[in-house]
Design an enzyme around this catalytic site. Structure first.
Site, PDB file in Angstrom:
ATOM      1  N   ASN A  51       0.855  -1.182   0.000  1.00  0.00           N
ATOM      2  CA  ASN A  51       0.000   0.000   0.000  1.00  0.00           C
ATOM      3  C   ASN A  51       0.897   1.239   0.000  1.00  0.00           C
ATOM      4  O   ASN A  51       1.801   1.351   0.826  1.00  0.00           O
ATOM      5  CB  ASN A  51      -0.892  -0.014   1.248  1.00  0.00           C
ATOM      6  CG  ASN A  51      -1.985   1.027   1.186  1.00  0.00           C
ATOM      7  OD1 ASN A  51      -1.722   2.200   0.940  1.00  0.00           O
ATOM      8  ND2 ASN A  51      -3.210   0.609   1.425  1.00  0.00           N
ATOM      9  N   HIS A 121     -10.127  -5.459  -3.365  1.00  0.00           N
ATOM     10  CA  HIS A 121      -8.799  -5.796  -2.862  1.00  0.00           C
ATOM     11  C   HIS A 121      -8.895  -6.093  -1.374  1.00  0.00           C
ATOM     12  O   HIS A 121      -9.760  -5.573  -0.683  1.00  0.00           O
ATOM     13  CB  HIS A 121      -7.804  -4.674  -3.135  1.00  0.00           C
ATOM     14  CG  HIS A 121      -8.256  -3.316  -2.678  1.00  0.00           C
ATOM     15  ND1 HIS A 121      -9.191  -2.564  -3.387  1.00  0.00           N
ATOM     16  CD2 HIS A 121      -7.911  -2.581  -1.606  1.00  0.00           C
ATOM     17  CE1 HIS A 121      -9.391  -1.415  -2.756  1.00  0.00           C
ATOM     18  NE2 HIS A 121      -8.626  -1.401  -1.663  1.00  0.00           N
ATOM     19  N   HIS A 123      -6.961  -5.953   2.226  1.00  0.00           N
ATOM     20  CA  HIS A 123      -5.860  -5.353   2.985  1.00  0.00           C
ATOM     21  C   HIS A 123      -5.341  -6.328   4.035  1.00  0.00           C
ATOM     22  O   HIS A 123      -6.127  -7.016   4.692  1.00  0.00           O
ATOM     23  CB  HIS A 123      -6.342  -4.115   3.749  1.00  0.00           C
ATOM     24  CG  HIS A 123      -6.703  -2.943   2.895  1.00  0.00           C
ATOM     25  ND1 HIS A 123      -5.828  -1.945   2.580  1.00  0.00           N
ATOM     26  CD2 HIS A 123      -7.883  -2.606   2.307  1.00  0.00           C
ATOM     27  CE1 HIS A 123      -6.431  -1.039   1.843  1.00  0.00           C
ATOM     28  NE2 HIS A 123      -7.684  -1.409   1.654  1.00  0.00           N
TER      29      HIS A 123
END
Ligand SMILES: [Zn+2]
Length: 162
Positions: A51, A121, A123
């Site tokens: 990220n 997505h 995390h």
């Protein structure tokens, strides 16, 4: 968790404008640029990427390589591969960072805090006791203890064979 999700949203806002088009589709198609895109590993149908606005060091994401807008778009093969990459990401984070815990989660829709709402997505955020309190106290002057390049190298070095 409330702090955590709010944190992701704030960091995407603070990160300024995103490039035109879908950044995850671009990264998914550009395997030759995995180093500069901070891609840790790839499967056949999905990839693992740092990220750019990490909540903690090691904050990474598991992302389908093709544009999938919601959970209904995840077929069995892709779901299996992504969960396998989630597990390997977990193992790499444990080996590289020795966190006290790991958040694994998805923000579905902007109201839920998704920075990139139209390409799903997952995390993974390594956590330590007190990190949320620390973050909220000094959010204005957040200092990351290592660079993304260092995180990338560390996670690649600890990436499990299977
Ligand atoms: Zn996309």
């Amino acid at each position: 968790m409330e702090h955590l999700f709010a944190g992701w949203r704030a960091q995407f806002v603070a990160g300024g404008e995103r490039p035109a088009g879908c950044v995850f589709c671009t990264i998914g198609a550009e395997s030759e640029n995995d180093d500069s895109n901070y891609v840790i590993a790839r499967g056949k149908l999905s990839f693992v990427v740092m990220n750019l606005y990490p909540y903690t060091s090691g904050h990474l994401m598991v992302v389908p390589s093709s544009h999938v807008g919601d959970l209904a778009g995840l077929d069995g093969e892709l779901t299996n591969e992504m969960l396998g990459l989630v597990r390997r990401s977990h193992d790499a984070l444990v080996a590289a960072y020795h966190p006290e815990g790991i958040n694994v989660g998805m923000n579905l829709g902007r109201a839920a805090g998704a920075g990139i709402a139209d390409h799903v997505h997952v995390h993974l955020v390594p956590r330590w006791s007190g990190d949320a309190n620390f973050m909220s106290t000094v959010a204005e002057t957040r200092v990351l203890p290592e660079t993304l390049s260092d995180s990338l190298a560390k996670l690649r070095a600890h990436w499990p064979a299977n």
